[in-house]
Design a protein around this motif. Structure first.
Motif, PDB file in Angstrom:
ATOM      1  N   SER B 276     -20.973  22.055 -69.872  1.00  0.00           N
ATOM      2  CA  SER B 276     -20.803  23.346 -69.191  1.00  0.00           C
ATOM      3  C   SER B 276     -19.379  23.476 -68.678  1.00  0.00           C
ATOM      4  CB  SER B 276     -21.742  23.447 -67.981  1.00  0.00           C
ATOM      5  OG  SER B 276     -23.069  23.624 -68.388  1.00  0.00           O
ATOM      6  N   LEU B 277     -18.820  24.666 -68.799  1.00  0.00           N
ATOM      7  CA  LEU B 277     -17.500  24.959 -68.250  1.00  0.00           C
ATOM      8  C   LEU B 277     -17.594  26.242 -67.443  1.00  0.00           C
ATOM      9  CD1 LEU B 277     -15.284  24.319 -71.421  1.00  0.00           C
ATOM     10  CD2 LEU B 277     -15.471  22.830 -69.421  1.00  0.00           C
ATOM     11  N   VAL B 278     -16.862  26.297 -66.353  1.00  0.00           N
ATOM     12  CA  VAL B 278     -16.929  27.471 -65.483  1.00  0.00           C
ATOM     13  C   VAL B 278     -15.553  28.125 -65.377  1.00  0.00           C
ATOM     14  CG1 VAL B 278     -17.539  28.316 -63.188  1.00  0.00           C
ATOM     15  CG2 VAL B 278     -18.776  26.372 -64.157  1.00  0.00           C
ATOM     16  N   PHE B 279     -15.539  29.445 -65.456  1.00  0.00           N
ATOM     17  CA  PHE B 279     -14.299  30.222 -65.294  1.00  0.00           C
ATOM     18  C   PHE B 279     -14.505  31.224 -64.165  1.00  0.00           C
ATOM     19  CE2 PHE B 279     -14.864  28.875 -69.638  1.00  0.00           C
ATOM     20  CZ  PHE B 279     -13.643  28.311 -69.960  1.00  0.00           C
ATOM     21  N   GLN B 280     -13.396  31.645 -63.556  1.00  0.00           N
ATOM     22  CA  GLN B 280     -13.452  32.629 -62.480  1.00  0.00           C
ATOM     23  C   GLN B 280     -12.935  33.964 -62.986  1.00  0.00           C
ATOM     24  OE1 GLN B 280     -14.667  32.885 -59.468  1.00  0.00           O
ATOM     25  NE2 GLN B 280     -15.522  30.823 -59.558  1.00  0.00           N
ATOM     26  N   ALA B 281     -13.749  34.987 -62.874  1.00  0.00           N
ATOM     27  CA  ALA B 281     -13.364  36.317 -63.367  1.00  0.00           C
ATOM     28  C   ALA B 281     -12.067  36.799 -62.732  1.00  0.00           C
ATOM     29  CB  ALA B 281     -14.488  37.309 -63.096  1.00  0.00           C
ATOM     30  N   GLU B 282     -11.880  36.467 -61.449  1.00  0.00           N
ATOM     31  CA  GLU B 282     -10.699  36.973 -60.732  1.00  0.00           C
ATOM     32  C   GLU B 282      -9.388  36.390 -61.277  1.00  0.00           C
ATOM     33  OE1 GLU B 282     -13.496  35.912 -59.438  1.00  0.00           O
ATOM     34  OE2 GLU B 282     -14.285  37.667 -58.384  1.00  0.00           O
ATOM     35  N   ASP B 283      -9.491  35.286 -62.043  1.00  0.00           N
ATOM     36  CA  ASP B 283      -8.283  34.679 -62.621  1.00  0.00           C
ATOM     37  C   ASP B 283      -7.834  35.401 -63.893  1.00  0.00           C
ATOM     38  OD1 ASP B 283      -8.466  32.771 -60.686  1.00  0.00           O
ATOM     39  OD2 ASP B 283      -9.343  31.219 -61.962  1.00  0.00           O
ATOM     40  N   ILE B 284      -8.681  36.282 -64.410  1.00  0.00           N
ATOM     41  CA  ILE B 284      -8.418  36.847 -65.730  1.00  0.00           C
ATOM     42  C   ILE B 284      -7.649  38.168 -65.633  1.00  0.00           C
ATOM     43  CG2 ILE B 284      -9.444  37.552 -67.934  1.00  0.00           C
ATOM     44  CD1 ILE B 284     -11.930  35.898 -67.174  1.00  0.00           C
ATOM     45  N   ALA B 285      -6.504  38.203 -66.324  1.00  0.00           N
ATOM     46  CA  ALA B 285      -5.683  39.417 -66.425  1.00  0.00           C
ATOM     47  C   ALA B 285      -5.784  39.926 -67.871  1.00  0.00           C
ATOM     48  CB  ALA B 285      -4.235  39.070 -66.096  1.00  0.00           C
ATOM     49  N   PRO B 286      -5.354  41.159 -68.145  1.00  0.00           N
ATOM     50  CA  PRO B 286      -5.307  41.593 -69.538  1.00  0.00           C
ATOM     51  C   PRO B 286      -4.487  40.594 -70.364  1.00  0.00           C
ATOM     52  CG  PRO B 286      -4.962  43.461 -68.088  1.00  0.00           C
ATOM     53  CD  PRO B 286      -4.959  42.232 -67.212  1.00  0.00           C
ATOM     54  N   GLN B 287      -5.002  40.262 -71.554  1.00  0.00           N
ATOM     55  CA  GLN B 287      -4.412  39.222 -72.393  1.00  0.00           C
ATOM     56  C   GLN B 287      -3.673  39.823 -73.591  1.00  0.00           C
ATOM     57  OE1 GLN B 287      -5.157  35.528 -71.748  1.00  0.00           O
ATOM     58  NE2 GLN B 287      -5.296  36.697 -69.841  1.00  0.00           N
ATOM     59  N   VAL B 288      -2.635  39.110 -74.029  1.00  0.00           N
ATOM     60  CA  VAL B 288      -1.919  39.466 -75.259  1.00  0.00           C
ATOM     61  C   VAL B 288      -1.681  38.156 -76.010  1.00  0.00           C
ATOM     62  CG1 VAL B 288       0.188  40.455 -76.249  1.00  0.00           C
ATOM     63  CG2 VAL B 288      -0.712  41.366 -74.098  1.00  0.00           C
ATOM     64  N   SER B 289      -1.970  38.129 -77.304  1.00  0.00           N
ATOM     65  CA  SER B 289      -1.670  36.906 -78.051  1.00  0.00           C
ATOM     66  C   SER B 289      -0.205  36.941 -78.478  1.00  0.00           C
ATOM     67  CB  SER B 289      -2.593  36.757 -79.256  1.00  0.00           C
ATOM     68  OG  SER B 289      -2.238  37.670 -80.273  1.00  0.00           O
ATOM     69  N   TRP B 290       0.435  35.782 -78.448  1.00  0.00           N
ATOM     70  CA  TRP B 290       1.870  35.701 -78.795  1.00  0.00           C
ATOM     71  C   TRP B 290       2.099  34.936 -80.089  1.00  0.00           C
ATOM     72  CZ3 TRP B 290       3.312  30.663 -79.335  1.00  0.00           C
ATOM     73  CH2 TRP B 290       2.540  29.708 -78.666  1.00  0.00           C
ATOM     74  N   GLY B 291       1.065  34.182 -80.546  1.00  0.00           N
ATOM     75  CA  GLY B 291       1.282  33.263 -81.662  1.00  0.00           C
ATOM     76  C   GLY B 291       0.426  33.573 -82.869  1.00  0.00           C
ATOM     77  N   THR B 292       0.063  32.528 -83.603  1.00  0.00           N
ATOM     78  CA  THR B 292      -0.621  32.721 -84.873  1.00  0.00           C
ATOM     79  C   THR B 292      -2.028  32.133 -84.887  1.00  0.00           C
ATOM     80  OG1 THR B 292       0.553  30.771 -85.665  1.00  0.00           O
ATOM     81  CG2 THR B 292       1.483  32.901 -86.257  1.00  0.00           C
ATOM     82  N   ASN B 293      -2.588  31.921 -83.700  1.00  0.00           N
ATOM     83  CA  ASN B 293      -4.031  31.717 -83.607  1.00  0.00           C
ATOM     84  C   ASN B 293      -4.509  32.303 -82.279  1.00  0.00           C
ATOM     85  OD1 ASN B 293      -4.451  29.645 -81.529  1.00  0.00           O
ATOM     86  ND2 ASN B 293      -3.417  28.248 -82.942  1.00  0.00           N
ATOM     87  N   PRO B 294      -5.814  32.612 -82.200  1.00  0.00           N
ATOM     88  CA  PRO B 294      -6.314  33.349 -81.027  1.00  0.00           C
ATOM     89  C   PRO B 294      -6.305  32.551 -79.726  1.00  0.00           C
ATOM     90  CG  PRO B 294      -7.828  33.533 -82.895  1.00  0.00           C
ATOM     91  CD  PRO B 294      -6.861  32.441 -83.222  1.00  0.00           C
ATOM     92  N   GLY B 295      -5.959  31.268 -79.798  1.00  0.00           N
ATOM     93  CA  GLY B 295      -5.825  30.503 -78.566  1.00  0.00           C
ATOM     94  C   GLY B 295      -4.443  30.670 -77.951  1.00  0.00           C
TER      95      GLY B 295
END
Lengths: 198, 475
Positions: B276-295
């Motif tokens: 299990s992994l937990v993330f906090q919604a408040e940490d998430i800003a609009p994202q933009v990919s900069w490279g050549t894979n979705p990570g």
């Protein structure tokens, strides 16, 4: 399907992680309606320059790797699309074995369906093989599926894990569908029991 | 013992199992398209096999179809051939095809849900990795290769090794302007493109509960970009309400019975996941990919990373190669990246809510003169609904092209492609080298971020704009 028991061949390195199936076989080759002849599209955008000439910087184009049948790769090889054209293209080009620290799930599965062996070794051992292949032109490896080992000509060997069922299918060249149809009675029974499920 | 959603569905579908080998799983729904099926049908012909369950098999044309006004003549001979072969295969094997003149035609992962073919508890496969989309309904849905397409056509079953389960839990509440697309890009950015390999993911927590079905589909769609076998979200009242009245779901009292069963599929309290992994919604800003894979993603107010910041040598070189391909310099503020093209579409973000959200951004504004922008609705149904709402007019008046449904520039198998060097803000799912056209440079974003980028000619923080913002079902 042709059984896979042992394979000896020249090793070519592809030194980058996350090689996706769009790179292995670009979209324009997916319009094929046959499985054969896809080797010409393998790594197309890396193998060929815009002019159509062979790209001398790409490893597979180097004279020392001509005729390679074992591909040495990095983490998460074959990620992305489910296109089975990726293993078809690798096989048509001449690759029988791909060695990497990890593979993407669908690609890994697709290889077995085509009598190819995607072989997982720990990252440090893959790194060792990269150094070996780069240092010694003409490096060949012998992959032996029954004993689950990879050997070089100097006698060094590395052992690998493979699921016992997948191993059996490769060794015997089993046709999946024929195997499944032996369970016809169970499938029919399941369908009767779940007939009401829309 | 408490069970997870995945365990419940798995157990219901085991036809045969014995220790030490994969289980034979029954497949409830098989979706087929023109690109990954011709060789499977050909093999059936060669072996004299039939399609076992034509009533559980549905086909559409989506991957290589042009998005020009219909009807049209397909100029690319290979695409035309592949489409003809699909038609012929459906005719001769007795499979229902949603052809180009059908009001139900569209991207396979858009039409399955909208027709109600996709239902909780089902096992669903398709020769396409984004089949994970259907997991949003609490189905076990995954992509397969062509050999397995053939296997399912012939037997309606698949051999599957039981995967492990990974819970990805997002706690808290999303900030305004942050969408489902940002959530999944953020997660992939954290766990990496191989982070979920070998797992079936279940997305849990309050953020998922507050997403609409279409938003949940966006999240599950990109599970494969983290390497997951499948991604799923437990069915709840949002799921039931979405499905009620759709064409292929049970009707009347039968529906209520089905709905009760669907709701019982949710993971039991205390069910154990392998990880299990937990993330906090408040940490998430609009994202933009900069490279050549979705990570390879960064916050909209971030900068293009410096490869030297990566300690792992393989990752460092990977970042260097990505920046070279993308034509980007380390340290460049993301908001200074200028764009040539904008693509709103794909199985990730081409549904009606996506188009409404994008339209709310462009309404009364205009696409920057340096940008060519297009909207490709995911299906004919989405297109018709959008036109009923007048969204087509909003897009057209703002300078967008309004096109017919299909996969389009997500993978560029049809004429919608980037030219070498062109830079695109895209609502699709993959930014691989050449994905949208040889030499094309793709930045993955949400529909509202793509719309705002089209207007500005470069990336902007949608949170700075005065537009109505909807982030979830309950808001």
């Amino acid at each position: 399907m042709k059984p896979f028991v042992q394979h000896r061949g020249l090793v070519a390195p592809l030194d980058r992680p996350n090689v996706d199936t769009d790179q292995i076989i670009p979209k324009q080759f997916l319009k094929a309606i046959l499985r054969s002849g896809l080797g010409k599209g393998l790594f197309f955008d890396w193998r060929f320059l815009a002019s159509g000439a062979s790209n001398p910087d790409f490893a597979l184009n180097q004279p020392r790797y001509q005729g390679a049948s074992i591909l040495l790769a990095r983490d998460n090889f074959g990620c992305g699309s489910s296109r089975e054209h990726a293993p078809w293209a690798l096989k048509d080009y001449g690759f029988q074995v791909i060695i990497a620290p990890s593979f993407a799930d669908i690609f890994y599965n697709n290889c077995f369906k085509n009598g190819m062996l995607p072989l997982v070794l720990p990252a440090d051992q893959v790194e060792e093989l990269f150094q070996l292949v780069q240092a010694k032109p003409g490096t060949q490896l012998t992959v032996d599926l029954p004993s689950q080992t990879v050997r070089d000509d100097a006698g060094k060997s590395w052992s690998f894990e493979v699921d016992s069922f997948r191993k059996k299918c490769l060794l015997e060249g089993l046709d999946d569908i024929a195997l499944t149809l032996r369970h016809e009675a169970e499938i029919e029974q399941y369908e009767k029991a779940h007939a009401s499920v829309a | 013992m408490p069970k997870t959603l995945f365990e419940k569905i798995w157990q219901r579908h085991v036809v045969f199992s014995e220790p030490g080998r994969p289980s034979l799983l029954y497949i409830d729904l098989h979706l087929v398209h023109e690109v990954t099926s011709p060789q499977a049908f050909e093999a059936l012909r060669e072996t004299g096999r039939k399609v076992r369950r034509t009533d559980r098999t549905f086909a559409t044309l989506d991957h290589n179809v042009p998005t020009d006004p219909r009807p049209f003549k397909i100029l690319d001979a290979n695409s035309a051939k592949q489409i003809d072969v699909m038609r012929e295969n459906c005719r001769s094997f007795g499979i229902q095809l949603f052809d180009l003149d059908s009001p139900s035609q569209g991207i396979v992962h858009v039409i399955g849900p909208e027709l109600g073919l996709t239902q909780p508890g089902k096992t669903i496969v398709c020769g396409d990795s984004h089949t994970s989309t259907h997991g949003a309904f609490g189905a076990l849905a995954f992509g397969i290769g062509t050999s397995e397409v053939e296997h399912v056509l012939a037997t309606q079953c698949l051999w599957q090794s039981r995967p492990q389960t990974l819970e990805l839990r997002v706690e808290g509440t999303l900030r305004p302007g942050v969408t489902a697309k940002d959530v999944i890009l953020y997660i992939i950015g954290r766990i990496g493109t191989g982070g979920a390999t070998g797992y079936v993911v279940e997305y849990t927590g309050p953020v998922m509960r507050n997403l609409t079905m279409e938003q949940r589909m966006t999240v599950c769609n990109m599970s494969i970009e983290a390497g997951a076998r499948a991604g799923m979200i437990a069915p709840d009242q949002v799921t039931v309400d979405y499905l009620r009245g759709r064409k292929h779901v049970p009707q009347g009292a039968e529906f209520e019975k089905a709905a009760a069963d669907w709701l019982s599929l949710a993971s039991d309290a205390g069910a154990q996941y392998d990880k299990s992994l937990v993330f906090q919604a408040e940490d998430i800003a609009p994202q933009v990919s900069w490279g050549t894979n979705p990570g390879m993603v960064v916050d909209i107010n971030g900068r293009v990373p410096d490869p030297n910041a990566f300690s792992d040598p393989v990752e460092r070189r990977s970042a260097e190669m990505a920046l070279e391909y993308m034509g980007l310099k380390p340290g460049t503020p993301v908001q200074e990246i200028k764009l040539d093209r904008v693509f709103i579409g794909s199985c990730t973000n081409s549904r009606i809510e996506d188009l409404k959200a994008a339209a709310s951004v462009v309404r009364g504004r205009h696409v920057a003169p340096t940008v060519r922008a297009m909207v490709v609705p995911g299906s004919q149904q989405v297109k018709a609904e959008a036109e009923k709402l007048g969204l087509d007019r909003i897009f057209r008046e703002a300078g967008f092209e309004w096109r017919e449904s299909g996969c389009s520039m997500c993978l560029g198998m049809n004429p919608d492609t980037l030219s070498p060097g062109e830079r695109c803000a895209s609502t699709s799912n993959r930014n691989f080298e050449g994905r949208q056209g040889k030499g094309g440079r793709t930045h993955l974003v949400s529909p509202t971020m793509a719309a705002a980028a089209a207007v500005s000619g470069h990336f902007v923080d949608i949170r700075d704009w005065d537009v109505p913002v909807a982030t979830g079902a309950s808001q």
